[in-house]
Design a protein around this motif. Sequence first.
Motif, PDB file in Angstrom:
ATOM      1  N   GLU A 180       0.834  -1.208   0.000  1.00  0.00           N
ATOM      2  CA  GLU A 180       0.000   0.000   0.000  1.00  0.00           C
ATOM      3  C   GLU A 180       0.866   1.255   0.000  1.00  0.00           C
ATOM      4  O   GLU A 180       0.565   2.232  -0.674  1.00  0.00           O
ATOM      5  CB  GLU A 180      -0.912  -0.014   1.229  1.00  0.00           C
ATOM      6  N   PHE A 181       1.958   1.218   0.769  1.00  0.00           N
ATOM      7  CA  PHE A 181       2.888   2.343   0.806  1.00  0.00           C
ATOM      8  C   PHE A 181       3.503   2.590  -0.571  1.00  0.00           C
ATOM      9  O   PHE A 181       3.606   3.733  -1.040  1.00  0.00           O
ATOM     10  CB  PHE A 181       3.987   2.039   1.833  1.00  0.00           C
TER      11      PHE A 181
ATOM     12  N   GLU B 176       2.295   1.746  -3.518  1.00  0.00           N
ATOM     13  CA  GLU B 176       1.287   2.279  -4.428  1.00  0.00           C
ATOM     14  C   GLU B 176       1.009   3.751  -4.148  1.00  0.00           C
ATOM     15  O   GLU B 176       0.762   4.535  -5.069  1.00  0.00           O
ATOM     16  CB  GLU B 176       0.001   1.454  -4.315  1.00  0.00           C
ATOM     17  N   THR B 177       1.087   4.129  -2.871  1.00  0.00           N
ATOM     18  CA  THR B 177       0.917   5.542  -2.507  1.00  0.00           C
ATOM     19  C   THR B 177       2.036   6.383  -3.095  1.00  0.00           C
ATOM     20  O   THR B 177       1.819   7.493  -3.609  1.00  0.00           O
ATOM     21  CB  THR B 177       0.895   5.702  -0.977  1.00  0.00           C
TER      22      THR B 177
ATOM     23  N   VAL C  32       1.415   6.948  -6.787  1.00  0.00           N
ATOM     24  CA  VAL C  32       0.368   7.953  -7.005  1.00  0.00           C
ATOM     25  C   VAL C  32       0.922   9.353  -6.773  1.00  0.00           C
ATOM     26  O   VAL C  32       0.685  10.275  -7.554  1.00  0.00           O
ATOM     27  CB  VAL C  32      -0.840   7.689  -6.074  1.00  0.00           C
ATOM     28  N   LYS C  33       1.675   9.504  -5.685  1.00  0.00           N
ATOM     29  CA  LYS C  33       2.226  10.824  -5.364  1.00  0.00           C
ATOM     30  C   LYS C  33       3.253  11.276  -6.401  1.00  0.00           C
ATOM     31  O   LYS C  33       3.397  12.458  -6.684  1.00  0.00           O
ATOM     32  CB  LYS C  33       2.838  10.801  -3.963  1.00  0.00           C
TER      33      LYS C  33
ATOM     34  N   THR D 277       2.019  10.051   4.786  1.00  0.00           N
ATOM     35  CA  THR D 277       1.171   8.867   4.819  1.00  0.00           C
ATOM     36  C   THR D 277       1.242   8.220   6.182  1.00  0.00           C
ATOM     37  O   THR D 277       2.268   8.274   6.847  1.00  0.00           O
ATOM     38  CB  THR D 277       1.601   7.830   3.738  1.00  0.00           C
TER      39      THR D 277
ATOM     40  N   THR E 130       0.712   4.982   6.525  1.00  0.00           N
ATOM     41  CA  THR E 130       0.850   3.557   6.240  1.00  0.00           C
ATOM     42  C   THR E 130       1.876   2.907   7.167  1.00  0.00           C
ATOM     43  O   THR E 130       2.938   3.439   7.406  1.00  0.00           O
ATOM     44  CB  THR E 130       1.306   3.353   4.786  1.00  0.00           C
TER      45      THR E 130
END
Length: 375
Positions: free
Chosen positions: A40-41, A43-44, A47-48, A110, A112
């Motif tokens: 998840e981190f 993928e974040t 995106v960023k 984040t 996460t």
Amino acid sequence: MEYNKEYIQGLLFEKITGTISEEDNFIAEQAIEQDAGLREFWETLLVKMKSAKGSSFLSGLDADAAWSKTGPRFNEMSDSFFYRNRRMLYGAAAVLILALPFVWYFSSTTDTTFVVPEQISKQVHLKIENGTAVDLSSDRIVTVGQTHFNANQKELSYTSGDAGPKEWATLVVPAAKDYRISLSDGTQVWLNAASSLRFPVQFGPQQAREVYLSGEAYFEVAKNPEQEFIVHTNGPDIHVHGTSFNVNAYEQGRFAAALVAGSVSATTKHQSIKLKPGQEAILERGNLQTRPFDVQNVLSWRNGTYFFHKQPLSEIATVLSRWFDVKIAWKTPEVAEQTFTGEIDKKLPIEVVIANLQLSSGIKAELKNGTLTFQ
């Protein structure tokens, strides 16, 4: 599996900027696949990176200024990933010096955490690259896209339908478990505790059959002279056409591949050795060497038994940790170097195993709150 946060963050930066080595990219990919929080981190971060804010942040970084501020810190970070790899960083300072502010920026934006949810991490499960997680702790049939997965007791098989070679999945076997999988070409793989196998749902007809192993597994590879089978590990790779062999690659820098039948080659960037049945390849100080092995000792884990002969307690304790899902602690460090001969039966309660160790050796051990302490 637990990961050092700083180390993986450094690898993710290299991965995003395209400066990561093949070996480090494999480590990063394994970490992402095996840790839901880390995935998840990651993928974040992606995106960023594509956001206006992220682009603005990166474009505003001054590599020279960053180096002047962070360079002196390397001498203070004696235990960090960056310190241990300072030569690599110096050689690529123009790009990699941005790692510290970059990782700090995205980490600070984040919440996460890198923790696999308890209900998933304790069970054998399958991770599909579309984000689906399949619990394999009970008999079930699951359909994901064109693929039908059939989990039956301790074995997974599947039919891939029209799935292409670009669709991948990862079978994760946690501590205290073991599991078997039949791949699309008929290859059989037995995974030991605390191991994972990343594989394509369907092998491409014009490509080598490639899988990625973390931990230990026994392979019976389906013969196909037209398609080489390759097992990638965090150490050497194994190249085979059709054979039976065992690979132990739990730890970075430690590796053993034992050939039961057929012919395989263990390969690193600088070395390649071909094995004969009855030989195993080991990694000693970065170099591959061969030696004979005892089939009973190497393969006994498949029957739930671990044989050890004059092995230090530190290595035996590592097996206990994987097989019984306990943490290891040492009150008296020198005890870890004592050697023992005997066997461990996975089917017995860990309390019985501990009692046998104490009776046969005189050592003291205590199991409390999931931690086994030797003294």
